[in-house]
Design an enzyme around this catalytic site. Structure first.
Site, mmCIF file in Angstrom:
data_model
loop_
_atom_site.group_PDB
_atom_site.id
_atom_site.type_symbol
_atom_site.label_atom_id
_atom_site.label_comp_id
_atom_site.label_asym_id
_atom_site.label_seq_id
_atom_site.Cartn_x
_atom_site.Cartn_y
_atom_site.Cartn_z
ATOM 1 C CG HIS A 5 0.323 6.197 -0.783
ATOM 2 N ND1 HIS A 5 -0.750 6.716 -1.452
ATOM 3 C CD2 HIS A 5 -0.190 5.561 0.312
ATOM 4 C CE1 HIS A 5 -1.870 6.404 -0.816
ATOM 5 N NE2 HIS A 5 -1.551 5.698 0.258
ATOM 6 C CG HIS A 62 -1.817 1.176 1.325
ATOM 7 N ND1 HIS A 62 -3.095 1.183 0.826
ATOM 8 C CD2 HIS A 62 -1.628 2.415 1.860
ATOM 9 C CE1 HIS A 62 -3.662 2.351 1.035
ATOM 10 N NE2 HIS A 62 -2.783 3.122 1.674
ATOM 11 C CD GLU A 63 1.670 3.591 3.677
ATOM 12 O OE1 GLU A 63 1.910 4.650 3.053
ATOM 13 O OE2 GLU A 63 0.648 3.427 4.369
#
Length: 455
Positions: free
Chosen positions: A22, A18-19
């Site tokens: 980003h 997920h990170e």
């Protein structure tokens, strides 16, 4: 120990992906990333490449993560680096960076489902067990033993069915959409469809895809032989002389169709007040027919009496390997990710309007429990668990709550429509409200976890 390891690995992987979504898009958009952190609290491990401004950190508490970017709202920024700050980027770049986290989780789910499709999954063959008495399946004319060749909804093409799990998925999707489902069935494996059976699922007032739904449909389990499995000491089966491997042919005056039918007959061998009823069983043992008198033990469950014999009933279902090619496996991975995402959204919507119970919410304790159980079964089960949690993480982060990625995307939508950003005072109010809602949901989920594990 396995549960803890499986839980930490799952959380660490899903948070890191997920990170990374980003981080990767931020770098591609020219934003300076100061820190990439998996977890919170005390750093356990940190490193930084000489040519990179980003510090990578793994922290002690693996219940989240963050990507810290250069941003004028969080501190002074050197004028020479202002073009590298997140807040100075065009709207489309900021939206892409925020959306990249949930998108990465959904892409991971697609890849995991695709990997499972490529490697092959062992699943029960699509052979129907005996329908529940009075259910939709029984009223539609199904008796058990039919091979399901394909399924189709009104106005849509017929889809091939490779396994019983695939059939259950189609049943739940059609029921939740309140659409009838047409089953193309055959009397043998690999045979051409002998007839079509319409299941009027639109008649059901469906709120949740749970065991009660499949009980009302009538298709609880795949076909299994009415065979006696391991016999527990001190039970009614041992007292009557039943042995593992006995094949039950008749109970009283009824021919036993399969394991599901036999289990139903056992459960019904109790009077209204809980008095035991003796049954006459005809079993086949080593080629010889033997008559035995069985008295199932009455057990009260949820205010109702049911019979138990103290033995596993029904042989393991026939299995098949479901394996797809490179392109088909990837396409089906994307389809399954979309279907699970849409089902998750529908369930959340029904909980919001009160059509589904909040008991469906699960927290970290339940997730840890399922992580350990899936890992103990095997790699395929664990990858399926990871795919499901990855979809859930991606979908939940897209919800329009101010503290989540979806909330920030709502801010950007407002900015795109009005031409101005959300004011600082409204931003603060919405953030506080989002925290309250999120804490309430987490409290409900944790309460459900404790109730499941202690109930």
């Amino acid at each position: 120990m396995l549960t803890l390891v499986a839980f930490v690995v799952a959380l660490g992987l899903l948070i890191a992906v997920h990170e990374y979504g980003h981080y990767r898009v931020a770098v591609a958009c020219g934003v300076k990333v100061l820190r990439f952190s998996v977890g919170f609290g005390r750093p356990l491990l940190r490193w930084q490449r000489p040519s990179s401004p980003t510090e990578f950190v793994i922290c002690a508490l693996p219940l989240g993560g963050y990507v810290r970017m250069l941003d004028e709202r969080e501190g002074p920024v050197d004028p020479s680096e202002r073009h590298l700050a997140f807040n100075t980027q065009p709207l489309r770049a900021r939206a892409a960076i925020v959306a990249a986290g949930p998108a990465a989780n959904l892409l991971l789910a697609v890849l995991l489902y695709a990997m499972l499709n490529w490697s092959g999954l062992q699943e029960p063959k699509p052979v129907l067990g005996s329908p529940v008495p009075g259910s939709l399946a029984e009223r539609a004319g199904l008796a058990g033993g039919e091979w399901v060749v394909g399924v189709g909804r009104t106005g849509r093409e017929t889809l091939a069915v490779a396994s019983f799990d695939g059939l259950r998925w189609q049943l739940s999707q059609a029921a939740l959409s309140r659409e009838d489902l047409v089953l193309s069935v055959s009397d043998r494996e690999g045979g051409l469809p002998g007839r079509s059976v319409v299941l009027p699922l639109s008649e059901l007032d469906v709120r949740e895809a749970d065991a009660e739904l499949f009980r009302r449909i009538g298709l609880m389990a795949p076909w299994s032989a009415p065979e006696v499995g391991p016999v527990m000491p001190g039970g009614a089966a041992e007292a009557a002389g039943l042995r593992e491997g006995d094949l039950v042919q008749r109970v009283d005056d009824q021919r036993v169709r399969d394991g599901q039918h036999l289990r139903a007959l056992i459960r019904g061998a109790v009077g209204a007040q809980g008095q035991p009823l003796t049954q006459q069983w005809e079993v086949l043992r080593a080629g010889r027919v033997i008559d035995l008198a069985i008295t199932p033990q009455p057990v009260e469950q949820a205010g109702q009496w049911t019979g138990r014999v103290g033995a596993y009933i029904g042989s393991p279902p026939a299995m098949t390997t479901v394996r797809l090619g490179p392109l088909d496996g990837l396409v089906q991975g994307a389809v399954r990710t979309w279907e699970v995402s849409w089902l998750t959204l529908k369930m959340l919507g029904r909980m919001l309007i009160g059509e589904a119970s909040l008991s469906n919410l699960s927290g970290p304790l339940t997730i840890a429990d399922y992580a350990g159980k899936s890992a103990s079964i095997g790699l395929s089960s664990y990858l399926l668990f990871l795919a499901l949690i990855s979809v859930s993480l991606g979908v939940l982060n897209l919800l329009p709550l101010p503290v989540l990625d979806g909330g920030h995307l709502m801010y950007y939508l407002w900015e795109a429509v009005t031409g101005r950003s959300v004011s600082d005072i409204w931003m603060e109010r919405l953030q506080r409200g989002g925290v309250v809602v999120l804490l309430a949901l987490m409290s409900v989920a944790l309460f459900n976890d404790v109730a499941r594990l202690t109930g």
